[in-house]
Design a protein around this motif. Structure first.
Motif, PDB file in Angstrom:
ATOM      1  N   ILE A  15      15.162 -12.961   6.035  1.00 46.80           N
ATOM      2  CA  ILE A  15      16.514 -12.826   5.486  1.00 46.80           C
ATOM      3  C   ILE A  15      17.191 -14.191   5.409  1.00 46.80           C
ATOM      4  O   ILE A  15      17.790 -14.549   4.386  1.00 46.80           O
ATOM      5  N   ASP A  16      17.093 -14.968   6.480  1.00 48.56           N
ATOM      6  CA  ASP A  16      17.702 -16.305   6.490  1.00 48.56           C
ATOM      7  C   ASP A  16      17.095 -17.199   5.421  1.00 48.56           C
ATOM      8  O   ASP A  16      17.808 -17.915   4.711  1.00 48.56           O
ATOM      9  N   VAL A  17      15.782 -17.159   5.287  1.00 52.41           N
ATOM     10  CA  VAL A  17      15.099 -17.978   4.284  1.00 52.41           C
ATOM     11  C   VAL A  17      15.492 -17.535   2.881  1.00 52.41           C
ATOM     12  O   VAL A  17      15.681 -18.366   1.991  1.00 52.41           O
ATOM     13  N   CYS A  18      15.647 -16.249   2.689  1.00 53.23           N
ATOM     14  CA  CYS A  18      16.081 -15.741   1.386  1.00 53.23           C
ATOM     15  C   CYS A  18      17.439 -16.331   1.017  1.00 53.23           C
ATOM     16  O   CYS A  18      17.630 -16.800  -0.110  1.00 53.23           O
ATOM     17  N   GLY A  29      15.943 -17.562  -9.345  1.00 49.47           N
ATOM     18  CA  GLY A  29      14.736 -18.268  -8.945  1.00 49.47           C
ATOM     19  C   GLY A  29      14.068 -17.712  -7.703  1.00 49.47           C
ATOM     20  O   GLY A  29      13.107 -18.295  -7.190  1.00 49.47           O
ATOM     21  N   VAL A  30      14.566 -16.581  -7.211  1.00 47.39           N
ATOM     22  CA  VAL A  30      14.052 -16.005  -5.965  1.00 47.39           C
ATOM     23  C   VAL A  30      13.121 -14.839  -6.269  1.00 47.39           C
ATOM     24  O   VAL A  30      13.417 -13.997  -7.104  1.00 47.39           O
ATOM     25  N   SER A  31      11.991 -14.817  -5.580  1.00 44.04           N
ATOM     26  CA  SER A  31      11.034 -13.711  -5.687  1.00 44.04           C
ATOM     27  C   SER A  31      10.441 -13.455  -4.307  1.00 44.04           C
ATOM     28  O   SER A  31      10.569 -14.278  -3.404  1.00 44.04           O
ATOM     29  N   ALA A  37       6.542 -17.566   0.930  1.00 45.83           N
ATOM     30  CA  ALA A  37       6.032 -18.933   1.094  1.00 45.83           C
ATOM     31  C   ALA A  37       7.013 -19.777   1.899  1.00 45.83           C
ATOM     32  O   ALA A  37       6.612 -20.506   2.813  1.00 45.83           O
ATOM     33  N   ALA A  38       8.284 -19.690   1.585  1.00 43.84           N
ATOM     34  CA  ALA A  38       9.291 -20.492   2.287  1.00 43.84           C
ATOM     35  C   ALA A  38       9.431 -20.061   3.753  1.00 43.84           C
ATOM     36  O   ALA A  38       9.710 -20.885   4.621  1.00 43.84           O
ATOM     37  N   ALA A  39       9.236 -18.774   4.027  1.00 44.96           N
ATOM     38  CA  ALA A  39       9.340 -18.258   5.394  1.00 44.96           C
ATOM     39  C   ALA A  39       8.035 -18.409   6.161  1.00 44.96           C
ATOM     40  O   ALA A  39       7.978 -18.099   7.358  1.00 44.96           O
ATOM     41  N   ASP A  40       6.982 -18.852   5.462  1.00 43.61           N
ATOM     42  CA  ASP A  40       5.651 -19.012   6.061  1.00 43.61           C
ATOM     43  C   ASP A  40       5.133 -17.698   6.642  1.00 43.61           C
ATOM     44  O   ASP A  40       4.711 -17.626   7.793  1.00 43.61           O
ATOM     45  N   VAL A  41       5.237 -16.654   5.802  1.00 45.02           N
ATOM     46  CA  VAL A  41       4.712 -15.341   6.194  1.00 45.02           C
ATOM     47  C   VAL A  41       3.802 -14.846   5.084  1.00 45.02           C
ATOM     48  O   VAL A  41       3.955 -15.237   3.920  1.00 45.02           O
ATOM     49  N   PRO A  42       2.855 -13.982   5.418  1.00 41.43           N
ATOM     50  CA  PRO A  42       2.011 -13.412   4.369  1.00 41.43           C
ATOM     51  C   PRO A  42       2.852 -12.584   3.397  1.00 41.43           C
ATOM     52  O   PRO A  42       3.854 -11.974   3.786  1.00 41.43           O
ATOM     53  N   LEU A  43       2.455 -12.556   2.146  1.00 41.00           N
ATOM     54  CA  LEU A  43       3.173 -11.784   1.137  1.00 41.00           C
ATOM     55  C   LEU A  43       3.292 -10.315   1.545  1.00 41.00           C
ATOM     56  O   LEU A  43       4.320  -9.678   1.308  1.00 41.00           O
ATOM     57  N   GLY A  44       2.287  -9.785   2.200  1.00 41.57           N
ATOM     58  CA  GLY A  44       2.315  -8.392   2.662  1.00 41.57           C
ATOM     59  C   GLY A  44       3.445  -8.118   3.642  1.00 41.57           C
ATOM     60  O   GLY A  44       3.908  -6.980   3.768  1.00 41.57           O
ATOM     61  N   SER A  45       3.890  -9.142   4.340  1.00 42.72           N
ATOM     62  CA  SER A  45       5.014  -8.986   5.268  1.00 42.72           C
ATOM     63  C   SER A  45       6.285  -8.591   4.543  1.00 42.72           C
ATOM     64  O   SER A  45       7.136  -7.904   5.093  1.00 42.72           O
TER      65      SER A  45
END
Length: 181
Positions: A15-18, A29-31, A37-45
């Protein structure tokens, strides 16, 4: 065998990274992929923690609007008389609530979204209601509404103008609105 990373704050970090990403590149520009990627988490997260992008955005903007409202409430609760209430409003305008470019961008991204999407309008209405309630600690409801409009209007000017409004101008505007006729 893959080791699962213990990350109890992942949802909150996403949420913070978003919010940071919205402030940096704008809502368009947000997806999910960029936030992951910015939060350094897997896309599945992303799909594990949020049903979709709309849920993530509601959570993010909800967090942002509550933090601004809480700051507003804190500033107004410290005022003890008319002079300190006026000074608190000036501080809110010039320093607290919209003191950073990040907050200005997030505010206007939320406003734009709320103009088109009723679910986000609920967030902005709750935000405005809390702001007016804080102002009503010291001012009648009509004056509180006028001050809220001044705050909103000056923040738009602050976001779009090349220079911030002068402290003297803000102070005079607050004084004029809060002086009985």
């Amino acid at each position: 065998m893959t080791v699962r990373r213990h990350d109890p704050d992942r949802r909150s970090r996403i949420i913070d990274v978003c919010l940071d990403l919205i402030a940096e590149v704008g809502l368009s520009g947000v997806s999910h992929r960029k936030v992951a990627a910015a939060a350094d988490v897997p896309l599945g997260s992303m799909t594990y923690h949020f049903a979709g992008m709309d849920e993530l955005l509601r959570e993010a903007f909800g967090r942002f609007s509550r933090s601004v409202s809480d700051g507003f409430e804190q500033r107004m609760s410290q005022a003890t008389d008319l002079a300190s209430a006026r000074a608190a409003v000036v501080e809110i305008i010039t320093r607290d609530v919209f003191g950073t470019q990040r907050d200005l961008v997030l505010t206007h991204e939320l406003y734009t979204l709320a103009a088109h999407e009723p679910a986000y309008r609920e967030l902005t209405n709750a935000w405005m209601a809390q702001s007016r309630a804080a102002l009503e600690r010291h001012f009648d409801p009509v004056t509180a509404r006028m001050l809220d409009a001044l705050i909103e209007g000056l923040t738009i000017h602050r976001a779009l103008d090349t220079e911030a409004p002068r402290l003297e101008t803000v102070t005079e505007a607050v004084r004029r609105i809060t002086t009985p006729a």
